[in-house]
Design a protein around this motif. Structure first.
Motif, PDB file in Angstrom:
ATOM      1  N   PRO A 113      16.841 -45.065  17.063  1.00  0.00           N
ATOM      2  CA  PRO A 113      17.605 -46.312  16.945  1.00  0.00           C
ATOM      3  C   PRO A 113      19.107 -46.043  16.779  1.00  0.00           C
ATOM      4  N   LYS A 114      19.906 -46.948  17.298  1.00  0.00           N
ATOM      5  CA  LYS A 114      21.359 -46.801  17.194  1.00  0.00           C
ATOM      6  C   LYS A 114      21.799 -46.912  15.739  1.00  0.00           C
ATOM      7  N   GLY A 115      22.876 -46.190  15.422  1.00  0.00           N
ATOM      8  CA  GLY A 115      23.427 -46.220  14.074  1.00  0.00           C
ATOM      9  C   GLY A 115      23.579 -44.824  13.518  1.00  0.00           C
ATOM     10  N   LYS A 116      23.969 -44.752  12.229  1.00  0.00           N
ATOM     11  CA  LYS A 116      24.105 -43.471  11.534  1.00  0.00           C
ATOM     12  C   LYS A 116      22.787 -43.144  10.850  1.00  0.00           C
ATOM     13  N   HIS A 117      22.378 -41.868  10.937  1.00  0.00           N
ATOM     14  CA  HIS A 117      21.093 -41.452  10.374  1.00  0.00           C
ATOM     15  C   HIS A 117      21.227 -40.114   9.654  1.00  0.00           C
ATOM     16  N   ASP A 118      20.403 -39.930   8.632  1.00  0.00           N
ATOM     17  CA  ASP A 118      20.216 -38.623   8.005  1.00  0.00           C
ATOM     18  C   ASP A 118      18.985 -38.005   8.640  1.00  0.00           C
ATOM     19  N   LEU A 119      19.153 -36.812   9.204  1.00  0.00           N
ATOM     20  CA  LEU A 119      18.063 -36.100   9.872  1.00  0.00           C
ATOM     21  C   LEU A 119      17.765 -34.844   9.064  1.00  0.00           C
ATOM     22  N   THR A 120      16.546 -34.724   8.567  1.00  0.00           N
ATOM     23  CA  THR A 120      16.144 -33.573   7.750  1.00  0.00           C
ATOM     24  C   THR A 120      15.094 -32.774   8.500  1.00  0.00           C
ATOM     25  N   VAL A 121      15.298 -31.454   8.548  1.00  0.00           N
ATOM     26  CA  VAL A 121      14.343 -30.537   9.156  1.00  0.00           C
ATOM     27  C   VAL A 121      13.847 -29.610   8.057  1.00  0.00           C
ATOM     28  N   LYS A 122      12.532 -29.593   7.838  1.00  0.00           N
ATOM     29  CA  LYS A 122      11.924 -28.724   6.822  1.00  0.00           C
ATOM     30  C   LYS A 122      11.066 -27.675   7.518  1.00  0.00           C
ATOM     31  N   LEU A 123      11.143 -26.459   7.009  1.00  0.00           N
ATOM     32  CA  LEU A 123      10.320 -25.366   7.523  1.00  0.00           C
ATOM     33  C   LEU A 123       9.044 -25.274   6.701  1.00  0.00           C
ATOM     34  N   LEU A 124       7.911 -25.302   7.409  1.00  0.00           N
ATOM     35  CA  LEU A 124       6.607 -25.252   6.748  1.00  0.00           C
ATOM     36  C   LEU A 124       5.827 -24.025   7.199  1.00  0.00           C
ATOM     37  N   HIS A 125       4.992 -23.522   6.278  1.00  0.00           N
ATOM     38  CA  HIS A 125       4.013 -22.502   6.659  1.00  0.00           C
ATOM     39  C   HIS A 125       3.000 -23.165   7.578  1.00  0.00           C
ATOM     40  N   ASN A 126       2.146 -22.359   8.192  1.00  0.00           N
ATOM     41  CA  ASN A 126       1.141 -22.927   9.095  1.00  0.00           C
ATOM     42  C   ASN A 126       0.026 -23.665   8.353  1.00  0.00           C
ATOM     43  N   ASP A 127       0.001 -23.604   7.012  1.00  0.00           N
ATOM     44  CA  ASP A 127      -0.974 -24.384   6.235  1.00  0.00           C
ATOM     45  C   ASP A 127      -0.316 -25.608   5.586  1.00  0.00           C
ATOM     46  N   TRP A 128       0.874 -25.984   6.038  1.00  0.00           N
ATOM     47  CA  TRP A 128       1.652 -27.149   5.610  1.00  0.00           C
ATOM     48  C   TRP A 128       2.366 -26.988   4.271  1.00  0.00           C
ATOM     49  N   THR A 129       2.283 -25.815   3.626  1.00  0.00           N
ATOM     50  CA  THR A 129       3.084 -25.603   2.419  1.00  0.00           C
ATOM     51  C   THR A 129       4.508 -25.278   2.846  1.00  0.00           C
ATOM     52  N   GLU A 130       5.463 -25.600   1.982  1.00  0.00           N
ATOM     53  CA  GLU A 130       6.867 -25.447   2.325  1.00  0.00           C
ATOM     54  C   GLU A 130       7.383 -24.043   2.060  1.00  0.00           C
ATOM     55  N   TYR A 131       8.285 -23.579   2.919  1.00  0.00           N
ATOM     56  CA  TYR A 131       9.006 -22.325   2.715  1.00  0.00           C
ATOM     57  C   TYR A 131      10.135 -22.510   1.707  1.00  0.00           C
ATOM     58  N   GLY A 132      10.542 -23.742   1.496  1.00  0.00           N
ATOM     59  CA  GLY A 132      11.687 -24.002   0.629  1.00  0.00           C
ATOM     60  C   GLY A 132      12.998 -23.987   1.396  1.00  0.00           C
ATOM     61  N   ILE A 133      12.909 -24.101   2.710  1.00  0.00           N
ATOM     62  CA  ILE A 133      14.099 -24.140   3.555  1.00  0.00           C
ATOM     63  C   ILE A 133      14.130 -25.491   4.251  1.00  0.00           C
ATOM     64  N   GLU A 134      15.229 -26.195   4.085  1.00  0.00           N
ATOM     65  CA  GLU A 134      15.409 -27.466   4.783  1.00  0.00           C
ATOM     66  C   GLU A 134      16.891 -27.711   4.995  1.00  0.00           C
ATOM     67  N   GLN A 135      17.186 -28.491   6.012  1.00  0.00           N
ATOM     68  CA  GLN A 135      18.566 -28.858   6.313  1.00  0.00           C
ATOM     69  C   GLN A 135      18.617 -30.347   6.600  1.00  0.00           C
ATOM     70  N   THR A 136      19.642 -30.989   6.093  1.00  0.00           N
ATOM     71  CA  THR A 136      19.878 -32.390   6.389  1.00  0.00           C
ATOM     72  C   THR A 136      21.238 -32.502   7.070  1.00  0.00           C
ATOM     73  N   ILE A 137      21.246 -33.167   8.199  1.00  0.00           N
ATOM     74  CA  ILE A 137      22.472 -33.380   8.942  1.00  0.00           C
ATOM     75  C   ILE A 137      22.620 -34.871   9.214  1.00  0.00           C
ATOM     76  N   GLN A 138      23.842 -35.292   9.433  1.00  0.00           N
ATOM     77  CA  GLN A 138      24.077 -36.689   9.768  1.00  0.00           C
ATOM     78  C   GLN A 138      24.346 -36.782  11.265  1.00  0.00           C
ATOM     79  N   VAL A 139      23.705 -37.750  11.892  1.00  0.00           N
ATOM     80  CA  VAL A 139      23.902 -37.985  13.324  1.00  0.00           C
ATOM     81  C   VAL A 139      24.233 -39.454  13.531  1.00  0.00           C
ATOM     82  N   GLU A 140      24.953 -39.721  14.598  1.00  0.00           N
ATOM     83  CA  GLU A 140      25.252 -41.104  14.950  1.00  0.00           C
ATOM     84  C   GLU A 140      24.869 -41.324  16.405  1.00  0.00           C
ATOM     85  N   ILE A 141      24.067 -42.333  16.616  1.00  0.00           N
ATOM     86  CA  ILE A 141      23.606 -42.686  17.957  1.00  0.00           C
ATOM     87  C   ILE A 141      24.474 -43.817  18.484  1.00  0.00           C
TER      88      ILE A 141
END
Length: 141
Positions: A113-141
């Motif tokens: 959707p158009k507008g400003k958004h916070d986009l977060t990418v999280k890294l997960l193990h293959n069993d869905w547990t988290e690595y503890g690594i994530e990044q949040t970036i702002q994007v505008e459409i």
């Protein structure tokens, strides 16, 4: 004699080395009238310093193109019951709502959707547990 022989060998090498076929140049598309898309990069490293995630992203229209580079020796894999270090996937959130999960390093979020958004990418193990690594970036459409 040795000196003149060495000079001849060098000249022959230069002449033969220069007689290559012309290399093909990559074809490009005419993009006149199109906007230039800036690719932005962010990097995150885990507290353990054993895995690092770099994200490249660009926006074109209502699509977000993402590339996740995870080092060292990370393999994107689908879900499994057992956790294996160095394997897994990423899950993407748009404005804190899960968008999708991906078991590959490059993907497109379509029809954002158009507008400003916070986009977060999280890294997960293959069993869905988290690595503890994530990044949040702002994007505008």
């Amino acid at each position: 004699m040795k000196k003149s022989m060495m000079i001849m060998i060098c000249l022959i090498t230069l002449v033969l080395g220069g007689c290559k076929e012309d290399q093909q140049k990559p074809k490009s598309e005419d993009v006149s009238g199109e906007e230039v898309v800036e690719v932005l990069t962010t990097n995150t490293t885990s507290d353990k310093k054993d895995i690092s995630m770099t994200i490249h992203h660009s926006v074109k229209g209502q699509d977000i193109y993402l590339e996740c580079i995870i080092t060292p020796n990370f393999k994107f894999k689908e879900n499994r019951d057992t956790k294996k270090q160095g394997e897994g996937q990423v899950v993407v959130y748009l404005d804190n709502k899960k968008w999708d999960s991906f078991a590959k390093g490059a993907f497109i979020l379509k029809s954002v959707p158009k507008g400003k958004h916070d986009l977060t990418v999280k890294l997960l193990h293959n069993d869905w547990t988290e690595y503890g690594i994530e990044q949040t970036i702002q994007v505008e459409i």
